[in-house]
Write an enzyme that holds these catalytic residues in place. Structure first.
Site, mmCIF file in Angstrom:
data_model
loop_
_atom_site.group_PDB
_atom_site.id
_atom_site.type_symbol
_atom_site.label_atom_id
_atom_site.label_comp_id
_atom_site.label_asym_id
_atom_site.label_seq_id
_atom_site.Cartn_x
_atom_site.Cartn_y
_atom_site.Cartn_z
ATOM 1 N N ASP A 1 0.862 -1.183 0.000
ATOM 2 C CA ASP A 1 0.000 0.000 0.000
ATOM 3 C C ASP A 1 0.898 1.233 0.000
ATOM 4 O O ASP A 1 1.519 1.557 1.018
ATOM 5 C CB ASP A 1 -0.905 0.010 1.224
ATOM 6 C CG ASP A 1 -1.986 -1.069 1.168
ATOM 7 O OD1 ASP A 1 -1.763 -2.112 0.513
ATOM 8 O OD2 ASP A 1 -3.051 -0.875 1.789
ATOM 9 N N LYS B 1 -6.982 3.348 -3.470
ATOM 10 C CA LYS B 1 -7.413 3.348 -2.071
ATOM 11 C C LYS B 1 -7.624 4.786 -1.616
ATOM 12 O O LYS B 1 -6.847 5.669 -1.976
ATOM 13 C CB LYS B 1 -6.339 2.645 -1.233
ATOM 14 C CG LYS B 1 -6.543 2.647 0.261
ATOM 15 C CD LYS B 1 -5.389 1.905 0.945
ATOM 16 C CE LYS B 1 -5.422 2.054 2.458
ATOM 17 N NZ LYS B 1 -4.271 1.360 3.106
ATOM 18 N N LYS C 1 -10.364 0.191 -2.556
ATOM 19 C CA LYS C 1 -10.262 -0.001 -1.111
ATOM 20 C C LYS C 1 -10.589 1.293 -0.372
ATOM 21 O O LYS C 1 -9.766 2.210 -0.348
ATOM 22 C CB LYS C 1 -8.857 -0.488 -0.728
ATOM 23 C CG LYS C 1 -8.664 -0.694 0.782
ATOM 24 C CD LYS C 1 -7.262 -1.209 1.086
ATOM 25 C CE LYS C 1 -6.993 -1.281 2.584
ATOM 26 N NZ LYS C 1 -5.632 -1.812 2.895
#
Length: 329
Positions: A166, A229, A265
């Protein structure tokens, strides 16, 4: 495929989808992207009231949400013991008797997300479960460390055993409209990840406008992001329904043009089971059922699982239990 192989690949991201290879930066497409803020906010405001499910259907949606959780601990006081307990919770997110009663034995969360220093601990604790380890990287959460160190951090996390990385983008590239710089940065991060899948954290609460969110989403996908995300969870504003609507419509547009599915996400601020159901319903309406699988959708959450477990116990028994009965470990 034998059972052992299947066990180790079931939860890995994008196993059944061709990985998004990215494309050349198309500035005409990026600059043409707009976001009608008032229309987006009106659409988002209607969702909680219109999308209400009850009883067995509600329980099914909550079980789906569990399978899509990146169970997360990103605190300065993380310890080996805490991470091991979190991994045990990922393996057994709900009591065995409850899962048996619900007809879902063997249910696990989608992944476990930790800082780099805890990757080895998480990998060891999850060995044989098929649950991937995700690591935050690139100077998380601000992303302001020297560029070569951010790239090296990714490489070290992959070497340590992380299946997913991430990363955080440089918000200044978005705020100044330097889309080439954002593309080049994201492309370098994707290359450093190798076979590990990369989630691009946009930190949407710091991007200034929904139009910036839409354009940043598109540029990151062009550069090869496997997921986009919303947030680090450390900003003052994290995942919201208007931001989600803008990002998933960018995903839909990218799929329509390229044929590649990119995951989504939302992270930060999603702590209630009812909110998770609303997010899932929005994904179903805007992207379709294929995106309701953990290879294409994740919640970045820590406290969400506890509330879902509490709601499932109420579904089975008719009684609410105290929150401490559903601790993370």
């Amino acid at each position: 495929m034998d059972n052992q192989t299947a066990e180790h690949t079931t939860h890995l991201p994008l196993v059944t989808e061709p990985r998004n290879p990215g494309m050349a930066l198309n500035l005409d497409w990026v600059r043409a992207v707009q976001a009608n803020t008032s229309a987006v906010e009106r659409r988002a405001a209607t969702l909680p009231g219109r999308r209400s499910v009850k009883k067995d259907y509600q329980a099914a949606w909550m079980l789906k949400a569990i399978s899509c959780i990146d169970l997360t601990t990103l605190s300065g006081d993380d310890t080996v013991g805490r991470v091991r307990r979190l991994c045990a919770k990922a393996r057994q997110p709900v009591r065995t008797d409850m899962l048996d009663a619900l007809g879902m034995p063997g249910l696990t969360t989608g992944a476990v997300c930790v800082y780099h220093d805890m990757i080895t601990t998480a990998v060891d604790a999850l060995r044989g479960s098929g649950i991937p380890v995700a690591a935050v990287s690139t100077g998380f959460p601000a992303g302001l460390s020297p560029f070569h160190l951010r790239v090296a951090e990714i490489e070290e996390s992959v070497k340590a055993g992380a299946h997913e990385i991430d990363i955080v983008i440089s918000r200044r590239h978005v705020l100044t409209g330097d889309w080439q710089a954002l593309y080049d940065e994201m492309r370098a991060f994707r290359h450093a990840c190798g076979d590990a899948h990369v989630k691009a954290i946009l930190a949407t609460g710091e991007l200034g406008s929904l139009r910036n969110v839409a354009r940043a989403s598109l540029v990151c996908m062009m550069a090869g992001a496997d997921f986009i995300k919303t947030s680090t969870g450390k900003e003052s504003v994290n995942a919201t329904l208007p931001v989600t609507l803008v990002m998933i419509r960018a995903i839909r547009d990218y799929f329509d043009r390229t044929g590649y599915r990119v995951g989504y996400k939302p992270a930060g601020g999603i702590s209630k089971a009812k909110d998770a159901v609303v997010y899932l319903s929005l994904i179903k309406e805007e992207l379709g059922d294929r995106w309701l699988q953990p290879d294409l959708f994740r919640f970045g959450a820590s406290s969400l699982l506890g509330d879902i477990e509490r709601q499932l116990e109420h579904h089975l028994t008719g009684h609410y239990s105290a929150g401490y009965r559903h601790a993370m470990g």
